[in-house]
Motif scaffolding. Structure first.
Motif, PDB file in Angstrom:
ATOM      1  N   PRO A  49       8.174  -8.491 -10.693  1.00 52.80           N
ATOM      2  CA  PRO A  49       6.950  -8.626 -11.469  1.00 52.80           C
ATOM      3  C   PRO A  49       5.694  -8.224 -10.690  1.00 52.80           C
ATOM      4  CG  PRO A  49       7.514 -10.753 -10.583  1.00 52.80           C
ATOM      5  CD  PRO A  49       8.594  -9.785 -10.137  1.00 52.80           C
ATOM      6  N   PHE A  50       5.836  -7.851  -9.424  1.00 53.27           N
ATOM      7  CA  PHE A  50       4.674  -7.519  -8.599  1.00 53.27           C
ATOM      8  C   PHE A  50       3.887  -6.331  -9.148  1.00 53.27           C
ATOM      9  CE2 PHE A  50       7.787  -9.388  -5.625  1.00 53.27           C
ATOM     10  CZ  PHE A  50       7.058 -10.484  -5.213  1.00 53.27           C
TER      11      PHE A  50
ATOM     12  N   VAL B 182       1.845  -0.308   3.399  1.00 50.12           N
ATOM     13  CA  VAL B 182       1.477  -0.586   2.007  1.00 50.12           C
ATOM     14  C   VAL B 182       2.082  -1.907   1.546  1.00 50.12           C
ATOM     15  CG1 VAL B 182       1.838   0.174  -0.385  1.00 50.12           C
ATOM     16  CG2 VAL B 182       1.006   1.796   1.332  1.00 50.12           C
ATOM     17  N   VAL B 183       3.364  -2.127   1.823  1.00 53.51           N
ATOM     18  CA  VAL B 183       4.013  -3.377   1.413  1.00 53.51           C
ATOM     19  C   VAL B 183       3.350  -4.562   2.097  1.00 53.51           C
ATOM     20  CG1 VAL B 183       6.164  -4.696   1.556  1.00 53.51           C
ATOM     21  CG2 VAL B 183       6.197  -2.331   0.744  1.00 53.51           C
ATOM     22  N   HIS B 184       3.005  -4.412   3.362  1.00 50.63           N
ATOM     23  CA  HIS B 184       2.328  -5.494   4.078  1.00 50.63           C
ATOM     24  C   HIS B 184       0.993  -5.839   3.412  1.00 50.63           C
ATOM     25  CE1 HIS B 184       1.559  -7.985   7.627  1.00 50.63           C
ATOM     26  NE2 HIS B 184       0.300  -7.589   7.494  1.00 50.63           N
ATOM     27  N   GLU B 185       0.236  -4.818   3.047  1.00 61.13           N
ATOM     28  CA  GLU B 185      -1.061  -5.059   2.411  1.00 61.13           C
ATOM     29  C   GLU B 185      -0.880  -5.605   0.993  1.00 61.13           C
ATOM     30  OE1 GLU B 185      -3.300  -5.260   4.488  1.00 61.13           O
ATOM     31  OE2 GLU B 185      -2.262  -4.112   6.026  1.00 61.13           O
TER      32      GLU B 185
ATOM     33  N   LEU C 167       1.733 -13.514   0.231  1.00 59.89           N
ATOM     34  CA  LEU C 167       3.108 -13.703   0.667  1.00 59.89           C
ATOM     35  C   LEU C 167       3.186 -14.027   2.156  1.00 59.89           C
ATOM     36  CD1 LEU C 167       4.885 -10.699  -1.101  1.00 59.89           C
ATOM     37  CD2 LEU C 167       4.699 -13.059  -1.903  1.00 59.89           C
ATOM     38  N   SER C 168       4.254 -14.733   2.511  1.00 59.29           N
ATOM     39  CA  SER C 168       4.541 -14.993   3.923  1.00 59.29           C
ATOM     40  C   SER C 168       5.136 -13.732   4.541  1.00 59.29           C
ATOM     41  CB  SER C 168       5.554 -16.135   4.044  1.00 59.29           C
ATOM     42  OG  SER C 168       6.827 -15.702   3.566  1.00 59.29           O
ATOM     43  N   ASP C 169       5.233 -13.703   5.862  1.00 57.96           N
ATOM     44  CA  ASP C 169       5.836 -12.550   6.536  1.00 57.96           C
ATOM     45  C   ASP C 169       7.289 -12.353   6.097  1.00 57.96           C
ATOM     46  OD1 ASP C 169       3.560 -11.788   7.914  1.00 57.96           O
ATOM     47  OD2 ASP C 169       4.097 -12.864   9.744  1.00 57.96           O
TER      48      ASP C 169
ATOM     49  N   ALA D 253      11.258  -9.135   2.803  1.00 60.21           N
ATOM     50  CA  ALA D 253      12.183  -9.037   1.677  1.00 60.21           C
ATOM     51  C   ALA D 253      11.670  -8.008   0.659  1.00 60.21           C
ATOM     52  CB  ALA D 253      12.361 -10.399   1.010  1.00 60.21           C
ATOM     53  N   LEU D 254      10.374  -8.013   0.384  1.00 60.59           N
ATOM     54  CA  LEU D 254       9.791  -7.034  -0.533  1.00 60.59           C
ATOM     55  C   LEU D 254       9.954  -5.623   0.032  1.00 60.59           C
ATOM     56  CD1 LEU D 254       8.238  -6.368  -3.107  1.00 60.59           C
ATOM     57  CD2 LEU D 254       6.112  -6.834  -1.862  1.00 60.59           C
TER      58      LEU D 254
END
Length: 135
Positions: free
Chosen positions: A29-30, A112-115, A122-124, A129-130
């Motif tokens: 759903p992100f 990008v996923v980190h940002e 989200l947690s690290d 996982a994402l």
């Protein structure tokens, strides 16, 4: 006259295309919450940003999320916030790409996923996982 078959470092437009491709792979759903996020490619973070983040070397910051995380938007009253923005810094990204030997696509996806993770608070572990799901 330009050399035939010359190779050049990716420009801002090429990095943006890689970043948009990474964003397009973000699963539901992100993904539904990312339609209004602005993507900005700059050579380096500005002096104020570096100072605020505690960086002395502009090559240390490859990306930055600015805005309010999704969970903090509900019920917000007051001054209208600036748009949620993911900043990618071209020169530090290219430097890290050369230093690490990972593919540029993988590096851009990671940043990008980190940002995006910051956008969702989200947690690290959740970010990893994402990232695994976006691969």
């Amino acid at each position: 006259m330009a050399e035939q078959n010359a190779t050049y470092a990716p420009d801002a437009a090429q990095l943006e295309a890689l970043a948009r491709a990474a964003l397009a792979r973000i699963p539901a759903p992100f993904a539904a919450y990312l339609t209004d996020v602005v993507l900005v490619i700059e050579e380096f973070a500005d002096e104020e940003t570096l100072r605020d983040m505690g960086f002395e070397d502009p090559f240390e910051l490859t990306g930055l999320y600015s805005g309010r995380p999704v969970g903090e938007k509900e019920g917000f009253l007051g001054e209208l916030p600036r748009p949620d923005t993911i900043h990618l810094y071209r020169r530090p990204l290219l430097d890290e790409w050369v230093d690490t030997g990972v593919s540029l696509e993988a590096l851009i996806t990671h940043v990008v996923v980190h940002e995006v993770g910051h956008h969702f608070g989200l947690s690290d572990d959740d970010m990893h996982a994402l990232e695994d799901s976006v691969g």
